[in-house]
Design a protein around this motif. Sequence first.
Motif, PDB file in Angstrom:
ATOM      1  N   PRO A  79      -3.130  33.740 -81.194  1.00 48.78           N
ATOM      2  CA  PRO A  79      -3.344  34.704 -81.951  1.00 48.78           C
ATOM      3  C   PRO A  79      -3.868  34.616 -83.418  1.00 48.78           C
ATOM      4  N   GLU A  80      -3.144  33.889 -84.159  1.00 48.06           N
ATOM      5  CA  GLU A  80      -3.239  33.714 -85.633  1.00 48.06           C
ATOM      6  C   GLU A  80      -4.534  32.715 -85.844  1.00 48.06           C
ATOM      7  N   PHE A  81      -4.799  32.070 -84.924  1.00 46.72           N
ATOM      8  CA  PHE A  81      -6.125  31.146 -85.013  1.00 46.72           C
ATOM      9  C   PHE A  81      -7.211  32.296 -85.356  1.00 46.72           C
ATOM     10  N   GLU A  82      -7.111  33.447 -84.811  1.00 41.69           N
ATOM     11  CA  GLU A  82      -8.480  34.189 -85.005  1.00 41.69           C
ATOM     12  C   GLU A  82      -8.607  34.581 -86.702  1.00 41.69           C
ATOM     13  N   GLU A  83      -7.614  34.245 -87.360  1.00 43.79           N
ATOM     14  CA  GLU A  83      -7.896  34.305 -88.803  1.00 43.79           C
ATOM     15  C   GLU A  83      -8.884  33.000 -89.497  1.00 43.79           C
ATOM     16  N   LEU A  84      -8.768  32.040 -88.758  1.00 44.48           N
ATOM     17  CA  LEU A  84      -9.609  31.008 -89.186  1.00 44.48           C
ATOM     18  C   LEU A  84     -11.175  31.452 -89.156  1.00 44.48           C
ATOM     19  N   PRO A  85     -11.784  30.947 -90.267  1.00 41.60           N
ATOM     20  CA  PRO A  85     -13.304  31.209 -90.382  1.00 41.60           C
ATOM     21  C   PRO A  85     -13.909  30.356 -89.315  1.00 41.60           C
ATOM     22  N   PRO A  86     -15.023  30.742 -88.670  1.00 44.46           N
ATOM     23  CA  PRO A  86     -15.914  29.881 -87.978  1.00 44.46           C
ATOM     24  C   PRO A  86     -16.101  28.466 -88.308  1.00 44.46           C
ATOM     25  N   ASP A  87     -16.120  27.553 -87.603  1.00 46.82           N
ATOM     26  CA  ASP A  87     -16.266  26.200 -88.366  1.00 46.82           C
ATOM     27  C   ASP A  87     -16.587  25.065 -86.860  1.00 46.82           C
ATOM     28  N   GLU A  88     -17.909  24.646 -87.343  1.00 47.81           N
ATOM     29  CA  GLU A  88     -18.255  23.716 -86.455  1.00 47.81           C
ATOM     30  C   GLU A  88     -17.264  22.556 -86.074  1.00 47.81           C
ATOM     31  N   ARG A  89     -16.448  22.106 -86.962  1.00 47.54           N
ATOM     32  CA  ARG A  89     -15.439  21.061 -86.770  1.00 47.54           C
ATOM     33  C   ARG A  89     -14.078  21.463 -85.994  1.00 47.54           C
ATOM     34  N   HIS A  90     -14.123  22.683 -85.730  1.00 52.29           N
ATOM     35  CA  HIS A  90     -12.978  23.212 -84.891  1.00 52.29           C
ATOM     36  C   HIS A  90     -13.391  23.122 -83.283  1.00 52.29           C
ATOM     37  N   VAL A  91     -12.342  22.224 -82.535  1.00 48.90           N
ATOM     38  CA  VAL A  91     -12.621  22.015 -81.151  1.00 48.90           C
ATOM     39  C   VAL A  91     -11.488  22.499 -80.078  1.00 48.90           C
ATOM     40  N   LEU A  92     -11.583  23.189 -79.474  1.00 46.97           N
ATOM     41  CA  LEU A  92     -10.637  24.052 -78.704  1.00 46.97           C
ATOM     42  C   LEU A  92     -10.824  23.404 -77.101  1.00 46.97           C
ATOM     43  N   TRP A  93      -9.318  22.892 -76.880  1.00 48.78           N
ATOM     44  CA  TRP A  93      -9.186  22.350 -75.401  1.00 48.78           C
ATOM     45  C   TRP A  93      -8.370  23.520 -74.636  1.00 48.78           C
ATOM     46  N   LEU A  94      -8.959  24.189 -73.936  1.00 49.25           N
ATOM     47  CA  LEU A  94      -8.133  25.320 -73.378  1.00 49.25           C
ATOM     48  C   LEU A  94      -7.609  24.754 -71.715  1.00 49.25           C
ATOM     49  N   THR A  95      -6.261  24.883 -71.778  1.00 50.69           N
ATOM     50  CA  THR A  95      -5.495  24.643 -70.380  1.00 50.69           C
ATOM     51  C   THR A  95      -4.975  25.815 -69.846  1.00 50.69           C
ATOM     52  N   ASP A  96      -4.207  25.770 -68.790  1.00 48.50           N
ATOM     53  CA  ASP A  96      -3.281  26.640 -67.988  1.00 48.50           C
ATOM     54  C   ASP A  96      -4.068  28.014 -67.996  1.00 48.50           C
ATOM     55  N   ALA A  97      -4.715  27.918 -67.130  1.00 51.52           N
ATOM     56  CA  ALA A  97      -5.822  29.125 -66.859  1.00 51.52           C
ATOM     57  C   ALA A  97      -5.944  30.150 -67.934  1.00 51.52           C
ATOM     58  N   PRO A  98      -6.824  29.867 -68.639  1.00 52.60           N
ATOM     59  CA  PRO A  98      -7.394  30.483 -69.816  1.00 52.60           C
ATOM     60  C   PRO A  98      -8.112  31.708 -69.171  1.00 52.60           C
ATOM     61  N   ARG A  99      -7.790  33.045 -70.013  1.00 49.45           N
ATOM     62  CA  ARG A  99      -8.876  34.298 -69.757  1.00 49.45           C
ATOM     63  C   ARG A  99      -8.850  34.963 -70.876  1.00 49.45           C
ATOM     64  N   PRO A 100      -9.498  34.412 -72.113  1.00 52.71           N
ATOM     65  CA  PRO A 100      -9.793  35.044 -73.537  1.00 52.71           C
ATOM     66  C   PRO A 100     -10.325  36.373 -73.345  1.00 52.71           C
ATOM     67  N   ALA A 101      -9.980  37.272 -74.236  1.00 51.21           N
ATOM     68  CA  ALA A 101     -10.676  38.472 -74.396  1.00 51.21           C
ATOM     69  C   ALA A 101     -11.936  38.253 -75.236  1.00 51.21           C
ATOM     70  N   ALA A 102     -12.618  39.417 -74.744  1.00 51.53           N
ATOM     71  CA  ALA A 102     -14.111  39.440 -75.615  1.00 51.53           C
ATOM     72  C   ALA A 102     -13.792  39.491 -76.971  1.00 51.53           C
ATOM     73  N   GLY A 103     -14.714  38.943 -77.531  1.00 55.36           N
ATOM     74  CA  GLY A 103     -14.691  38.728 -78.932  1.00 55.36           C
ATOM     75  C   GLY A 103     -13.809  37.760 -79.739  1.00 55.36           C
ATOM     76  N   THR A 104     -13.132  37.325 -79.120  1.00 52.30           N
ATOM     77  CA  THR A 104     -11.935  36.207 -79.353  1.00 52.30           C
ATOM     78  C   THR A 104     -12.437  34.727 -79.437  1.00 52.30           C
ATOM     79  N   LEU A 105     -11.950  33.757 -79.962  1.00 55.14           N
ATOM     80  CA  LEU A 105     -12.180  32.469 -80.075  1.00 55.14           C
ATOM     81  C   LEU A 105     -13.543  32.151 -81.047  1.00 55.14           C
ATOM     82  N   ARG A 106     -13.508  32.834 -82.139  1.00 51.52           N
ATOM     83  CA  ARG A 106     -14.889  32.932 -83.011  1.00 51.52           C
ATOM     84  C   ARG A 106     -14.541  31.627 -83.796  1.00 51.52           C
TER      85      ARG A 106
END
Length: 325
Positions: A79-106
């Motif tokens: 959740p604290e990563f939501e404070e980071l600004p959008p950045d093309e250099r940020h790469v996310l690798w989701l494991t373990d049954a991800p079910r992100p909420a709408a409006g997150t992962l910006r």
Amino acid sequence: MPRVQVLLIAKPWRGGLAHHVYRALQDLLPGEVVWLPTYPPGAMEWLRYRVGRAGWRRARMAEIGAFRYRAALFLNHRPEFEELPPDERHVLWLTDAPRPAAGTLRAYGRVFVSDPGYGAAVREVVGAGRYAGELAFAMHPALHHPVAGRGSGRGLCLVANRDPKRDTHLRALFAAGLRPRVYGNYFLRHPLALRHPGCFRPRVANERLGDVYARHAVSLNIHARVVREGTNMRSFECAGCGIPQLVEYRPGLERYFEPGVELEVYRDPEEAADRARALLADPRRAGAMAARAERRARAEHTYHHRLAHALAGLVPGLEAHRGRC
């Protein structure tokens, strides 16, 4: 301000993924990688975390901002990563049954999933432009390799933690007269372990897995309930260690290994017993399958391949390692 090629932001899991990724990054970019753990890695840090979790996490966020980097690889989202600004250099690798909420992962410029069975839900949240598709697990050749004595082992082994689906499959195997040796947190903590005490052992450190596989003829891989498509870490690690495999089939497994040629598969607990007996009775065929799986894993399924794919266009010099990902 410190300057590096890649920041790895990840929890130091017992399962070993972050350690394997960090080691592969160091192989590719020696001295140019920093790992910022998202959970306390030692006793003193754990005490600071217990005293003030919010403050400890804010300090980690400040650390991210203190670096100059070409890419930041996040293993799963917090959740604290939501404070980071959008950045093309940020790469996310989701494991373990991800079910992100709408409006997150910006915050992320590209988002991968280890299991494409969850891809539609992730793509709906991040959009087609930032959804990067499947990034499967892998193996590290220096960590996952045959050890002395490989080929002289006996019986089935399963390295896994408790899961209701695994319970069902194990019960069927015991009922069929097969007695797999199970390493994991079933030991002394589950009715199956109490009924079959000779078949259960404590969990094994990742660096000792090769020794476990060397003592057995076939590795059994029962996927946890959360696995929808593809496969888990175990299939790749066992391939590197050179042990024949019997793997519960999940759709998409054939993208990585050819069933019946590089590993054996089954689709229900009853079929598992028949396939296990056949592999144990024909060690020459089983060994040939394991050798083919090992060659393919080294050629296509290392963490070096996965990282070169995930960081393509962000970090120069990785293109030669992309292979088939």
